[in-house]
Design a protein around this motif. Structure first.
Motif, PDB file in Angstrom:
ATOM      1  N   VAL A 154      49.031  35.164  25.573  1.00 32.54           N
ATOM      2  CA  VAL A 154      48.132  34.628  26.585  1.00 32.54           C
ATOM      3  C   VAL A 154      48.116  35.579  27.783  1.00 32.54           C
ATOM      4  CG1 VAL A 154      47.688  32.687  28.146  1.00 32.54           C
ATOM      5  CG2 VAL A 154      48.602  32.257  25.861  1.00 32.54           C
ATOM      6  N   VAL A 155      46.947  36.033  28.166  1.00 28.45           N
ATOM      7  CA  VAL A 155      46.809  36.891  29.333  1.00 28.45           C
ATOM      8  C   VAL A 155      46.267  36.059  30.493  1.00 28.45           C
ATOM      9  CG1 VAL A 155      45.419  38.763  30.331  1.00 28.45           C
ATOM     10  CG2 VAL A 155      46.627  39.121  28.176  1.00 28.45           C
ATOM     11  N   VAL A 156      46.932  36.190  31.645  1.00 26.38           N
ATOM     12  CA  VAL A 156      46.524  35.449  32.832  1.00 26.38           C
ATOM     13  C   VAL A 156      45.891  36.416  33.830  1.00 26.38           C
ATOM     14  CG1 VAL A 156      47.292  33.907  34.689  1.00 26.38           C
ATOM     15  CG2 VAL A 156      48.461  33.861  32.469  1.00 26.38           C
ATOM     16  N   ILE A 157      44.662  36.123  34.224  1.00 24.94           N
ATOM     17  CA  ILE A 157      43.974  36.959  35.203  1.00 24.94           C
ATOM     18  C   ILE A 157      43.565  36.105  36.403  1.00 24.94           C
ATOM     19  CG2 ILE A 157      43.102  38.560  33.437  1.00 24.94           C
ATOM     20  CD1 ILE A 157      40.339  37.209  33.716  1.00 24.94           C
ATOM     21  N   GLY A 158      43.182  36.771  37.482  1.00 22.52           N
ATOM     22  CA  GLY A 158      42.734  36.035  38.661  1.00 22.52           C
ATOM     23  C   GLY A 158      43.030  36.827  39.914  1.00 22.52           C
TER      24      GLY A 158
ATOM     25  N   GLU B 112      44.817  44.730  33.124  1.00 21.52           N
ATOM     26  CA  GLU B 112      44.417  45.658  32.063  1.00 21.52           C
ATOM     27  C   GLU B 112      43.517  44.933  31.067  1.00 21.52           C
ATOM     28  OE1 GLU B 112      44.928  48.858  31.828  1.00 21.52           O
ATOM     29  OE2 GLU B 112      46.136  48.980  33.658  1.00 21.52           O
ATOM     30  N   MET B 113      42.229  44.987  31.299  1.00 28.40           N
ATOM     31  CA  MET B 113      41.298  44.214  30.484  1.00 28.40           C
ATOM     32  C   MET B 113      41.203  44.742  29.052  1.00 28.40           C
ATOM     33  SD  MET B 113      40.509  41.807  32.412  1.00 28.40           S
ATOM     34  CE  MET B 113      41.455  41.720  33.910  1.00 28.40           C
ATOM     35  N   GLY B 114      41.431  46.060  28.886  1.00 24.14           N
ATOM     36  CA  GLY B 114      41.443  46.631  27.537  1.00 24.14           C
ATOM     37  C   GLY B 114      42.563  46.009  26.711  1.00 24.14           C
ATOM     38  N   PHE B 115      43.724  45.895  27.317  1.00 28.23           N
ATOM     39  CA  PHE B 115      44.865  45.258  26.656  1.00 28.23           C
ATOM     40  C   PHE B 115      44.525  43.809  26.306  1.00 28.23           C
ATOM     41  CE2 PHE B 115      48.580  42.503  26.985  1.00 28.23           C
ATOM     42  CZ  PHE B 115      49.456  43.083  26.076  1.00 28.23           C
ATOM     43  N   ALA B 116      43.951  43.107  27.272  1.00 31.25           N
ATOM     44  CA  ALA B 116      43.608  41.695  27.055  1.00 31.25           C
ATOM     45  C   ALA B 116      42.637  41.555  25.876  1.00 31.25           C
ATOM     46  CB  ALA B 116      43.009  41.092  28.328  1.00 31.25           C
ATOM     47  N   ARG B 117      41.617  42.391  25.868  1.00 30.90           N
ATOM     48  CA  ARG B 117      40.630  42.328  24.787  1.00 30.90           C
ATOM     49  C   ARG B 117      41.251  42.583  23.423  1.00 30.90           C
ATOM     50  NH1 ARG B 117      35.100  42.149  25.256  1.00 30.90           N
ATOM     51  NH2 ARG B 117      34.293  42.442  27.359  1.00 30.90           N
ATOM     52  N   GLU B 118      42.171  43.561  23.394  1.00 27.89           N
ATOM     53  CA  GLU B 118      42.730  43.975  22.116  1.00 27.89           C
ATOM     54  C   GLU B 118      43.818  43.028  21.617  1.00 27.89           C
ATOM     55  OE1 GLU B 118      43.892  48.110  22.156  1.00 27.89           O
ATOM     56  OE2 GLU B 118      45.087  47.844  20.331  1.00 27.89           O
ATOM     57  N   VAL B 119      44.616  42.500  22.538  1.00 26.11           N
ATOM     58  CA  VAL B 119      45.851  41.829  22.123  1.00 26.11           C
ATOM     59  C   VAL B 119      45.857  40.316  22.365  1.00 26.11           C
ATOM     60  CG1 VAL B 119      48.367  41.816  22.440  1.00 26.11           C
ATOM     61  CG2 VAL B 119      47.120  43.968  22.578  1.00 26.11           C
TER      62      VAL B 119
ATOM     63  N   ASP C 291      45.278  36.430  22.467  1.00 24.72           N
ATOM     64  CA  ASP C 291      44.621  35.367  21.715  1.00 24.72           C
ATOM     65  C   ASP C 291      43.784  34.526  22.667  1.00 24.72           C
ATOM     66  OD1 ASP C 291      45.941  35.720  19.088  1.00 24.72           O
ATOM     67  OD2 ASP C 291      47.745  35.315  20.257  1.00 24.72           O
ATOM     68  N   ARG C 292      44.227  34.480  23.915  1.00 25.27           N
ATOM     69  CA  ARG C 292      43.563  33.622  24.894  1.00 25.27           C
ATOM     70  C   ARG C 292      43.687  34.260  26.269  1.00 25.27           C
ATOM     71  NH1 ARG C 292      45.702  27.798  26.259  1.00 25.27           N
ATOM     72  NH2 ARG C 292      47.367  28.516  24.897  1.00 25.27           N
ATOM     73  N   VAL C 293      42.636  34.156  27.055  1.00 25.37           N
ATOM     74  CA  VAL C 293      42.648  34.622  28.439  1.00 25.37           C
ATOM     75  C   VAL C 293      42.471  33.406  29.346  1.00 25.37           C
ATOM     76  CG1 VAL C 293      41.416  35.974  30.182  1.00 25.37           C
ATOM     77  CG2 VAL C 293      41.767  36.926  27.903  1.00 25.37           C
ATOM     78  N   ILE C 294      43.303  33.367  30.380  1.00 24.95           N
ATOM     79  CA  ILE C 294      43.227  32.272  31.356  1.00 24.95           C
ATOM     80  C   ILE C 294      42.832  32.853  32.695  1.00 24.95           C
ATOM     81  CG2 ILE C 294      44.679  30.688  32.686  1.00 24.95           C
ATOM     82  CD1 ILE C 294      46.156  30.077  30.141  1.00 24.95           C
ATOM     83  N   PHE C 295      41.806  32.306  33.307  1.00 24.33           N
ATOM     84  CA  PHE C 295      41.408  32.744  34.643  1.00 24.33           C
ATOM     85  C   PHE C 295      41.862  31.700  35.657  1.00 24.33           C
ATOM     86  CE2 PHE C 295      38.251  32.476  38.133  1.00 24.33           C
ATOM     87  CZ  PHE C 295      38.574  33.672  38.760  1.00 24.33           C
ATOM     88  N   MET C 296      42.655  32.175  36.635  1.00 22.74           N
ATOM     89  CA  MET C 296      43.139  31.278  37.699  1.00 22.74           C
ATOM     90  C   MET C 296      42.490  31.624  39.025  1.00 22.74           C
ATOM     91  SD  MET C 296      47.229  30.822  37.247  1.00 22.74           S
ATOM     92  CE  MET C 296      47.335  29.552  38.520  1.00 22.74           C
ATOM     93  N   ASP C 297      42.252  30.614  39.820  1.00 24.53           N
ATOM     94  CA  ASP C 297      41.811  30.850  41.191  1.00 24.53           C
ATOM     95  C   ASP C 297      42.313  29.698  42.061  1.00 24.53           C
ATOM     96  OD1 ASP C 297      40.567  32.132  43.286  1.00 24.53           O
ATOM     97  OD2 ASP C 297      38.599  31.259  42.886  1.00 24.53           O
ATOM     98  N   MET C 298      42.875  30.028  43.189  1.00 23.49           N
ATOM     99  CA  MET C 298      43.366  29.041  44.146  1.00 23.49           C
ATOM    100  C   MET C 298      44.241  27.957  43.509  1.00 23.49           C
ATOM    101  SD  MET C 298      39.864  28.782  46.364  1.00 23.49           S
ATOM    102  CE  MET C 298      40.515  27.780  47.693  1.00 23.49           C
ATOM    103  N   GLY C 299      45.156  28.403  42.642  1.00 28.03           N
ATOM    104  CA  GLY C 299      46.138  27.475  42.080  1.00 28.03           C
ATOM    105  C   GLY C 299      45.669  26.656  40.904  1.00 28.03           C
ATOM    106  N   GLU C 300      44.449  26.924  40.441  1.00 30.54           N
ATOM    107  CA  GLU C 300      43.928  26.145  39.315  1.00 30.54           C
ATOM    108  C   GLU C 300      43.557  27.052  38.153  1.00 30.54           C
ATOM    109  OE1 GLU C 300      41.262  22.530  40.651  1.00 30.54           O
ATOM    110  OE2 GLU C 300      40.751  24.327  41.805  1.00 30.54           O
ATOM    111  N   ILE C 301      43.655  26.488  36.941  1.00 25.48           N
ATOM    112  CA  ILE C 301      43.068  27.170  35.789  1.00 25.48           C
ATOM    113  C   ILE C 301      41.589  26.805  35.790  1.00 25.48           C
ATOM    114  CG2 ILE C 301      42.968  27.311  33.278  1.00 25.48           C
ATOM    115  CD1 ILE C 301      45.986  26.821  33.225  1.00 25.48           C
TER     116      ILE C 301
ATOM    117  N   GLU D  70      38.869  32.694  24.306  1.00 30.26           N
ATOM    118  CA  GLU D  70      39.141  33.978  23.664  1.00 30.26           C
ATOM    119  C   GLU D  70      38.642  35.083  24.578  1.00 30.26           C
ATOM    120  OE1 GLU D  70      37.575  34.027  19.704  1.00 30.26           O
ATOM    121  OE2 GLU D  70      38.841  32.347  19.083  1.00 30.26           O
ATOM    122  N   PRO D  71      39.317  36.256  24.542  1.00 31.84           N
ATOM    123  CA  PRO D  71      38.958  37.318  25.484  1.00 31.84           C
ATOM    124  C   PRO D  71      37.467  37.653  25.483  1.00 31.84           C
ATOM    125  CG  PRO D  71      40.726  38.043  23.993  1.00 31.84           C
ATOM    126  CD  PRO D  71      40.473  36.622  23.697  1.00 31.84           C
TER     127      PRO D  71
END
Ligand code: ADP
Ligand code: MG
Length: 243
Positions: A33-37, A198-205, A207-217, A222-223
């Motif tokens: 799981v990749v966490v971005i934000g 590293e969005m390339g890593f996220a895309r390749e590896v 299974d799921r991407v989570i976008f967080m903002d201000m303490g919330e998911i 999928e990427p």
């Protein structure tokens, strides 16, 4: 299947600052799981709650069937299962690479030196720096130090690995070698939570991407779905800034 990480209505405050707001997240064994934000959105705090580097005030976290509560036996048990790699490598400067890696297994797992060193050397092979075993951290490049930090975490034989922006402090030419080590780990079936830009890593590896903002998911998927057709306006704005 029972998730290996279960977070239920997790809330955390730093004083009056509400930094995690009703986080619900299940991670399956072997999932990446990749966490971005944006900066300050709570990504580090979120992953740090999983090995109790941060206490929560409300909600539940269960790691591999162990309830993370005030019981120190549970906290110790969870910490044995969860390895973590930080932006700053945090190696012990006065110890060689091999000593850095064998220290915790010898003390916590009570392994004899020979066993600890044999496993450490196998891990150094895996991250491709077996030839650096006798050096001190200051003699290594940033990319090599971070691969030692990964090997050190793996030496405790964790079931889950947490990464908090592991390549953010590296010179650009060293990012690839650390991401390669992480990719190899993902392929081996490790459960991983990775905060990264590293969005390339996220895309390749991932299974799921989570976008967080201000303490919330705000959004997850999928990427390809999150990157190519983000549903939420805040995800779109964030991606427009970084891609
Ligand atoms: P991110 O990793 O997404 O940049 P963090 O989880 O580090 O975000 O921080 C979330 C919020 O909590 C930010 O507003 C940050 O300033 C605040 N924060 C983080 N750690 C602490 C702390 N130890 N004490 C007080 N506030 C903190
Ligand atoms: Mg952070």
């Amino acid at each position: 299947m029972e998730p290996i990480i279960h977070m239920e209505n997790v809330n955390k405050w730093f004083g009056a600052l509400h930094v995690l707001k009703d986080i619900n997240l299940d991670v399956q064994k072997g999932e990446v799981v990749v966490v971005i934000g944006p900066s300050g959105s709570g990504k580090s705090t979120l992953i740090r709650t999983i090995n109790r580097l941060e206490e929560i005030q409300k909600g539940r976290i269960v790691v591999d069937g162990i309830e993370l509560n005030r019981d120190v036996r549970n906290i110790d048990a969870v910490r044995k299962e969860v390895g973590m790699v930080f932006q700053s490598f945090n190696l012990f400067p006065h110890m060689t690479v091999l000593e850095n890696i064998t220290l915790a297994p010898r003390i916590v797992r009570k392994w004899p030196r020979e066993k600890a060193e044999q496993i450490a050397m196998e891990l150094l092979e895996r991250v491709d720096i077996a030839d650096q075993a006798e050096k001190y951290p200051a003699q290594l490049s940033g990319g090599q130090q971070q691969r030692v930090a990964i090997a050190r975490a793996l030496a405790m034989q964790p079931k889950i690995m947490l990464f908090d922006e592991p390549t953010s402090a590296l010179d650009p030419e060293m990012v690839g070698e650390v991401l390669d080590a992480m990719k190899e780990l993902a392929k081996s079936g490790m459960t991983m939570l990775v905060v990264t830009h590293e969005m390339g890593f996220a895309r390749e590896v991932a299974d799921r991407v989570i976008f967080m903002d201000m303490g919330e998911i705000i959004e997850e998927g999928e990427p390809d779905q999150v990157f190519s057709s983000p549903q939420h306006e805040r995800t779109q704005a964030f991606l427009a800034r970084i891609l």
